[in-house]
Enzyme design. Structure first.
Site, PDB file in Angstrom:
ATOM      1  N   HIS A  81       5.678  18.378  -1.978  1.00 13.67           N
ATOM      2  CA  HIS A  81       5.295  17.039  -1.525  1.00 13.67           C
ATOM      3  C   HIS A  81       6.502  16.114  -1.618  1.00 13.67           C
ATOM      4  O   HIS A  81       7.216  16.120  -2.608  1.00 13.67           O
ATOM      5  CB  HIS A  81       4.147  16.493  -2.389  1.00 13.67           C
ATOM      6  CG  HIS A  81       3.493  15.276  -1.801  1.00 13.67           C
ATOM      7  ND1 HIS A  81       2.455  15.352  -0.895  1.00 13.67           N
ATOM      8  CD2 HIS A  81       3.749  13.961  -1.973  1.00 13.67           C
ATOM      9  CE1 HIS A  81       2.092  14.127  -0.540  1.00 13.67           C
ATOM     10  NE2 HIS A  81       2.858  13.265  -1.174  1.00 13.67           N
ATOM     11  N   ASP A  84      -8.188   7.797  -3.288  1.00 14.23           N
ATOM     12  CA  ASP A  84      -6.800   7.620  -2.844  1.00 14.23           C
ATOM     13  C   ASP A  84      -6.752   7.214  -1.383  1.00 14.23           C
ATOM     14  O   ASP A  84      -5.950   6.366  -0.990  1.00 14.23           O
ATOM     15  CB  ASP A  84      -5.981   8.895  -3.074  1.00 14.23           C
ATOM     16  CG  ASP A  84      -4.563   8.714  -2.545  1.00 14.23           C
ATOM     17  OD1 ASP A  84      -3.849   7.836  -3.070  1.00 14.23           O
ATOM     18  OD2 ASP A  84      -4.183   9.398  -1.584  1.00 14.23           O
ATOM     19  N   ARG A 101      -2.980  -0.296  -0.123  1.00 17.96           N
ATOM     20  CA  ARG A 101      -1.606  -0.507  -0.623  1.00 17.96           C
ATOM     21  C   ARG A 101      -0.633  -0.722   0.525  1.00 17.96           C
ATOM     22  O   ARG A 101       0.282  -1.540   0.444  1.00 17.96           O
ATOM     23  CB  ARG A 101      -1.158   0.705  -1.464  1.00 17.96           C
ATOM     24  CG  ARG A 101      -1.817   0.758  -2.827  1.00 17.96           C
ATOM     25  CD  ARG A 101      -1.559   2.096  -3.501  1.00 17.96           C
ATOM     26  NE  ARG A 101      -0.165   2.355  -3.711  1.00 17.96           N
ATOM     27  CZ  ARG A 101       0.383   3.580  -3.748  1.00 17.96           C
ATOM     28  NH1 ARG A 101      -0.374   4.654  -3.580  1.00 17.96           N
ATOM     29  NH2 ARG A 101       1.656   3.744  -3.958  1.00 17.96           N
ATOM     30  N   SER A 138      -1.577   8.757  -6.931  1.00 13.04           N
ATOM     31  CA  SER A 138      -1.864   9.076  -5.538  1.00 13.04           C
ATOM     32  C   SER A 138      -1.446  10.517  -5.207  1.00 13.04           C
ATOM     33  O   SER A 138      -2.225  11.301  -4.647  1.00 13.04           O
ATOM     34  CB  SER A 138      -1.111   8.077  -4.647  1.00 13.04           C
ATOM     35  OG  SER A 138      -1.101   8.497  -3.313  1.00 13.04           O
ATOM     36  N   LYS A 169      -4.141  14.259  -5.314  1.00 12.26           N
ATOM     37  CA  LYS A 169      -4.327  15.069  -4.095  1.00 12.26           C
ATOM     38  C   LYS A 169      -3.884  16.512  -4.331  1.00 12.26           C
ATOM     39  O   LYS A 169      -4.522  17.461  -3.875  1.00 12.26           O
ATOM     40  CB  LYS A 169      -3.510  14.470  -2.938  1.00 12.26           C
ATOM     41  CG  LYS A 169      -4.162  13.237  -2.343  1.00 12.26           C
ATOM     42  CD  LYS A 169      -3.325  12.628  -1.245  1.00 12.26           C
ATOM     43  CE  LYS A 169      -2.107  11.951  -1.778  1.00 12.26           C
ATOM     44  NZ  LYS A 169      -1.500  10.930  -0.956  1.00 12.26           N
TER      45      LYS A 169
HETATM   46  N1  URA Z   1       3.017   9.548  -1.044  1.00 13.94           N
HETATM   47  C1  URA Z   1       1.741   9.540  -1.518  1.00 13.94           C
HETATM   48  O1  URA Z   1       0.978  10.493  -1.306  1.00 13.94           O
HETATM   49  N2  URA Z   1       1.347   8.468  -2.209  1.00 13.94           N
HETATM   50  C2  URA Z   1       2.147   7.412  -2.478  1.00 13.94           C
HETATM   51  O2  URA Z   1       1.722   6.494  -3.147  1.00 13.94           O
HETATM   52  C3  URA Z   1       3.467   7.427  -1.980  1.00 13.94           C
HETATM   53  C4  URA Z   1       3.882   8.521  -1.271  1.00 13.94           C
END
Ligand code: URA
Length: 434
Positions: free
Chosen positions: A82, A161, A168, A183, A187
């Site tokens: 990620h 989220d 956000r 966040s 996930k």
């Molecule tokens: N990527 C994400 O999944 N969440 C964030 O808050 C910032 C980048």
């Protein structure tokens, strides 16, 4: 739980209990707490921060807001990657099939463009027919048959989220270590992966512009990821200039195809290999990073990763002949060359400015409901360190919509620093935490 009290306590540097955080998240998801109160709370968190126990509680409350995917039926250690968000960052499109070709299953739940940064889902959806909405069982089946799948978050996975992330994006509350940690990690935990390699972007185009803060973010992500039972490692990678030669959805798919076919820009290939080697190490597939690098380079050069990419595209209903024949793609209506105003060496390309300009050209969204223009974006003909003559093209902008070309050229010229002395790009990998 009294929401006003929670906002005031956070505003005044207080600490919230795990129960309060859990209740607050539940109340927001169910609609009892309105957007304006949540926005005030998020801003208080951005300004005052959260301690580790609060961040863990927030992450767990996010996970508990929805379902988690059980991938235990898929043999082997599953590993995902990620990125914290970058400009020109198309690595996931190459990395997922590459690592799958090495025999490590890659369950990847990716995101859309956020702010000035691009999103893997938007890039993949620029391939006609490609769907990122797979049911849980289709996701599992594809992981078992193909070895990788890249999907979007469903309504049922971490709905907290989904809702908070959208808020956000429009309230200036993205740059916060606890909010980013909760966040991302919620996930990743919910998608069922065992291991996670984080590409934490550092520098001008990163969400946290301060380099020290970005290092702290990477440390927090690794510590909290491990606390959640995920094998976690992070690479800090430069975002002081966009990654590779292209920014914009279809342009980035094209560059990914080049790398998958053993060509493309060296920096994109090198970063893919470095992240991939970390993934193989987490999966216990290799004994040393060097072994991983040469194994993965071989899979790019032999066409094995490209074949895996085609399998993934087919399985996710993308038109395979489209990715096989980029020469037939329809181009953007307008291609606008950006000339260098002077002789010299490119000393830097401001990713933040390039990202924002590409959003305005149609490659991203200014509002949630905006449609993406898949052909829009920029091709960087010159990168940091390159020699350039006055009038030579630095960048070609691609746009379908009516834009003020003169203004766009001026903005791009302002993003590219040309120096009268030779310059050198910083090393792509700035550090490793794990
Ligand atoms: N990527 C994400 O999944 N969440 C964030 O808050 C910032 C980048």
């Amino acid at each position: 739980m009294n929401m006003v009290e929670c906002i005031v306590r956070k505003r005044d540097r207080g600490v919230l209990s795990a129960e309060e955080i859990s209740e607050l998240v539940r109340a927001y998801v169910s609609g009892v707490v309105p957007d304006y109160q949540m926005a005030a709370f998020l801003m208080a968190v951005v300004l005052r921060g959260m301690d580790e126990s609060e961040t863990v509680a927030l992450t767990k409350a996010f996970i508990d807001s929805g379902e988690t995917i059980d991938l235990s039926s898929i043999p082997g250690v599953k590993v995902d990657k990620h990125s914290t968000g970058g400009v020109g960052d198309k690595i996931s499109l190459i990395l997922a099939p590459l690592v799958a070709a090495a025999g490590v299953p890659v369950p990847m739940m990716a995101g859309r463009g956020l702010g000035h940064t691009g999103g893997t889902l938007d890039k993949l959806e620029s391939i006609p027919g490609f769907t990122t909405q797979l049911s849980e069982s289709a996701f599992r089946d594809q992981l078992a048959s193909v070895g990788c799948a890249i999907i979007g978050q469903s309504e049922r996975i971490v709905p907290a989220d989904r809702k908070v992330y959208a808020l956000r994006d429009v309230t200036g509350t993205v740059p916060s270590i606890p909010l980013i940690c909760a966040s991302i990690l919620s996930k990743k935990k919910a998608e069922g992966t065992d291991g996670l390699v984080l590409d934490v972007k550092i520098g001008r185009g990163a969400f946290l512009p301060d380099r020290d803060e970005t290092v702290k973010l990477a440390e927090s992500l690794v510590r909290l990821g491990k606390g959640l039972g995920l094998k976690t490692v992070a690479l800090l990678t430069e975002m002081d200039q966009p990654l590779g030669r292209t920014v914009g959805n279809r342009l980035e798919v094209l560059e990914s195809i080049e790398v998958l076919r053993g060509q493309g820009p060296k920096e994109v290939r090198d970063l893919t290999l470095a992240l991939g080697a970390e993934m193989l190490a987490l999966a216990g597939k290799i004994r040393s990073p060097a072994e991983g690098l040469s194994l993965l380079a071989g899979l790019l050069d032999s066409g094995a990763a490209w074949k895996k990419f085609l399998e993934m595209v087919r399985s996710q209903k993308g038109v395979v002949s489209f990715v096989e024949h980029p020469d037939r793609w329809q181009k953007a209506k307008r291609e606008i060359p950006v000339p260098s105003p002077t002789d010299g060496w490119v000393a830097g390309i401001d990713s933040l400015v390039v990202g924002k300009l590409c959003v305005d050209l149609g490659a991203g969204r200014s509002r949630k409901e905006d449609a993406i223009d898949p052909a829009a974006g920029a091709v960087l003909l010159k990168k940091t360190g390159d020699r350039v003559e006055k009038g030579e093209t630095l960048v070609v902008l691609h746009a379908d919509r009516d834009i003020d070309a003169g203004e766009a050229v001026r903005r791009m010229q302002a993003a590219v620093a040309v120096s009268d002395r030779p310059a050198k790009a910083a090393p792509l990998i700035a550090g490793r935490i794990g």
